[in-house]
Write an enzyme that holds these catalytic residues in place. Structure first.
Site, PDB file in Angstrom:
ATOM      1  CB  CYS A  22       1.754  -6.176   3.448  1.00 51.28           C
ATOM      2  SG  CYS A  22       3.485  -5.907   3.902  1.00 51.28           S
ATOM      3  CG  ASP A  23      -1.694  -2.831   4.276  1.00 51.94           C
ATOM      4  OD1 ASP A  23      -0.591  -3.185   4.698  1.00 51.94           O
ATOM      5  OD2 ASP A  23      -2.117  -1.683   4.396  1.00 51.94           O
ATOM      6  CB  CYS A  72       4.138  -0.222   8.275  1.00 51.19           C
ATOM      7  SG  CYS A  72       4.328   0.088   6.498  1.00 51.19           S
ATOM      8  CD  GLU A  92      -4.837   1.861   2.953  1.00 52.12           C
ATOM      9  OE1 GLU A  92      -5.148   0.917   3.686  1.00 52.12           O
ATOM     10  OE2 GLU A  92      -3.692   2.343   2.899  1.00 52.12           O
ATOM     11  CG  ASP A  98      -2.104  -0.876   1.105  1.00 52.62           C
ATOM     12  OD1 ASP A  98      -1.925  -2.007   0.631  1.00 52.62           O
ATOM     13  OD2 ASP A  98      -3.214  -0.462   1.470  1.00 52.62           O
ATOM     14  CB  SER A 156      -3.472   3.628   6.262  1.00 53.86           C
ATOM     15  OG  SER A 156      -2.479   3.054   7.068  1.00 53.86           O
TER      16      SER A 156
END
Length: 556
Positions: free
Chosen positions: A119-120, A193, A447, A78, A473
């Site tokens: 991840c996302d 992250c 996002e 992202d 996010s």
């Protein structure tokens, strides 16, 4: 015990030669065949360490008596895709990942599956695949990255701090040299992250669902403990195959409720709402039921953990504080302890037996009697501007702006909005409306964290608000509401808002209202029209098939 070695049975022995063409032996084929779904790639920091994770998983599979067979799937970051057309592909990639894993596992008759991601959209996509397949599955994530050094008022910089710094530059509060230097120092290692965004929220939710081994979700990527957990995951998947503990025995409505309770207690990403709805959909559970559960639990479960950006504690701090098990122990009386997990034991057994490696951090993870905030981590918003709901995150919003009234300034795309912010056109008292960014309108529901971070950098975090039919996010701050449904492209009321309209946002009471008369809205609707974007390829298919955000953005 589950029968294994299917390619040695008369029914499938004719397929055996092709397996041997891949260098598998008779002995290999007599053991449980474990698919290793690896989302490694060299572009994404959350995934460029997954080759090593996969090797340790395979070592564990061999140690457990199975045969690992690795295959790949895509993984989009992202942070790299945001702010441009690449963002349109992020949410659609979730369903592509689920499809690819389902196809591979079904076509090759895997006995079990290890899902490797970080991840996302990759983690929820893999969980969706597990829900479809109903074979033994375990998810192991690659771990969170370490934080960068301090930057101005930020104790531990992360990738999103660059966007805030860019806003500071636009407001004359930072130099471009400082912004450029921050791009070098903010991401010092591989991993997802450092903050409690969608990536780490969904990794933790996988553990709360019982689909990851206890204590594994928050281990930082560079730590050797991450590799030991990967090896244990490989051993454990063979055991699950032998005991016939499938994903269908783990992923249930009760386990989803446990995940929702955990989400409320930790103030995770708003994106968890759309992903939990999608996982439920794959299990045959109505997404509307999940929305109602989230709404209900948000009024009962206070926030007992506080992780960056809601506090100065990052994910590494959360790991040292005990991670998911520490939170769930505090919630133990509220959880369904009889839920089965990938340990082969119940959640209650796991919590009773779990041994913490480090001292408790009673400031980061508190108990129910002394929460960080009495409001739950996620708020389901309703009102005439969001008839089918919107989503906000009270824990990420300063108390000064949890109730906000302002004048609309409208943008029909993310690009229009960020350009206006860069030109300093957003002023105190504005409610920034970003629309036509929903599942169909975007398409792909991008996002909008860039807008809120830029406003933060310009010093407007507590004097403006952002609402959108797109997503946010987990790193967002300021007053915000996303996932507004129906979206603008479907004719939702957000499409009818005009510059200067008064909008009130009440996160405490979960209300989102447009203060325009019904007669005026009827008049505006009569003159409203929508022309879909000219699309091709995956985005054309997604725009045609995607359901609304309150239905999980799943494909019909």
């Amino acid at each position: 015990m589950k029968e294994v070695g299917i390619f040695n049975t008369e029914e499938y022995i004719s397929n055996k030669g092709m397996c041997k063409g891949a260098s598998l032996s008779d002995d290999d084929l007599s053991r449980p065949i474990i698919g290793i779904a690896n989302s490694f790639n060299e572009m994404v920091p959350g995934h460029n360490n997954l080759r090593t994770i996969a090797q340790y998983v395979k070592n564990g599979v061999y140690r457990g008596g199975g045969t690992p067979v690795e295959f790949g799937t895509i993984a989009i970051c992202d942070g790299i895709a945001t702010g441009h057309a690449g963002g349109n592909y992020v949410l659609p990639s979730r369903d592509n990942i689920a499809d690819s894993i389902e196809i591979q596992a079904k076509a090759h008759k895997f006995n079990g599956l290890v899902l490797i991601a970080s991840c996302d959209k990759i983690v929820p996509g893999m969980i969706m695949a597990a829900a479809r397949l109903n074979i033994p599955c375990i998810l192991i994530n690659g771990g969170c990255m370490l934080s960068g050094g301090p930057f101005r008022d930020v104790k531990n910089a992360d990738a999103s701090t660059v966007t805030k710094a860019l806003g500071m530059y636009q407001a004359g509060l930072a130099t471009m040299d400082e912004v450029q230097a921050l791009t070098t120092t903010c991401v010092p290692s591989s991993g997802s992250c450092q903050f409690y965004g969608t990536a780490n929220t969904m990794c933790c939710i996988s553990e709360a669902l019982g689909l990851s081994l206890s204590g594994t979700a928050a281990i930082p990527a560079p730590y050797n403990e991450r590799l030991r957990a990967s090896l244990e995951t490989g051993v454990k998947i063979v055991e699950l195959v032998q005991k016939d503990i499938t994903s269908g025995k783990i992923l249930t409505l009760k386990s989803i409720e446990n995940a929702i309770i955990f989400l409320m207690a930790t103030g995770g990403s708003t994106n968890a709402v759309i992903h939990l709805c999608a996982i439920a959909y794959e299990l045959g559970i109505s997404p509307s039921e999940i929305i109602d559960l989230i709404d209900d639990y948000s009024k009962k479960i206070p926030a007992i953990a506080n992780i960056f950006p809601a506090s100065q504690y990052d994910m590494e701090d959360f790991y040292y504080a005990g991670g998911v098990p520490a939170v769930m122990k505090e919630l133990k009386t509220l959880l369904y302890g009889d839920c089965m997990t990938v340990s082969g034991k119940t959640l209650e057994d796991n919590l009773n037996e779990y041994k913490f490696l480090y001292p408790a951090n009673k400031d980061l993870i508190r108990n129910l009697d002394n929460p960080h905030d009495k409001l739950g981590g996620i708020a389901i918003m309703r009102g005439n501007l969001a008839p089918n709901t919107g989503v906000s995150k009270p824990l990420g919003i300063h108390e000064d702006v949890r109730q906000f009234v302002g004048k609309a300034i409208c943008f029909d795309s993310e690009e229009e909005c960020t350009l206006a912010i860069s030109q300093n056109k957003i002023k105190p008292g504005h409610v920034v409306v970003v629309r036509y960014e929903g599942p169909k309108g975007g398409p792909g529901m991008r996002e909008m964290f860039k807008a809120s971070k830029m406003l933060d950098g310009q010093g407007l975090e507590r004097s403006t608000a952002v609402i959108t039919d797109g997503r946010f996010s987990g790193t967002n701050s300021g007053c915000f509401v996303g996932h507004i449904s129906p979206e603008a492209a479907a004719g939702g009321p957000i499409a009818l808002v005009q510059d200067g309209d008064e909008i009130s946002i009440d996160v405490i009471n979960r209300k989102l209202e447009l203060h325009v008369s019904e007669a005026e809205l009827v008049k505006r609707r009569e003159s409203w029209s929508y022309t879909p974007k000219k699309l091709k390829g995956v985005l054309a298919r997604y725009a045609k098939l995607a359901k609304s955000a309150d239905q999980g953005g799943v494909l019909e």
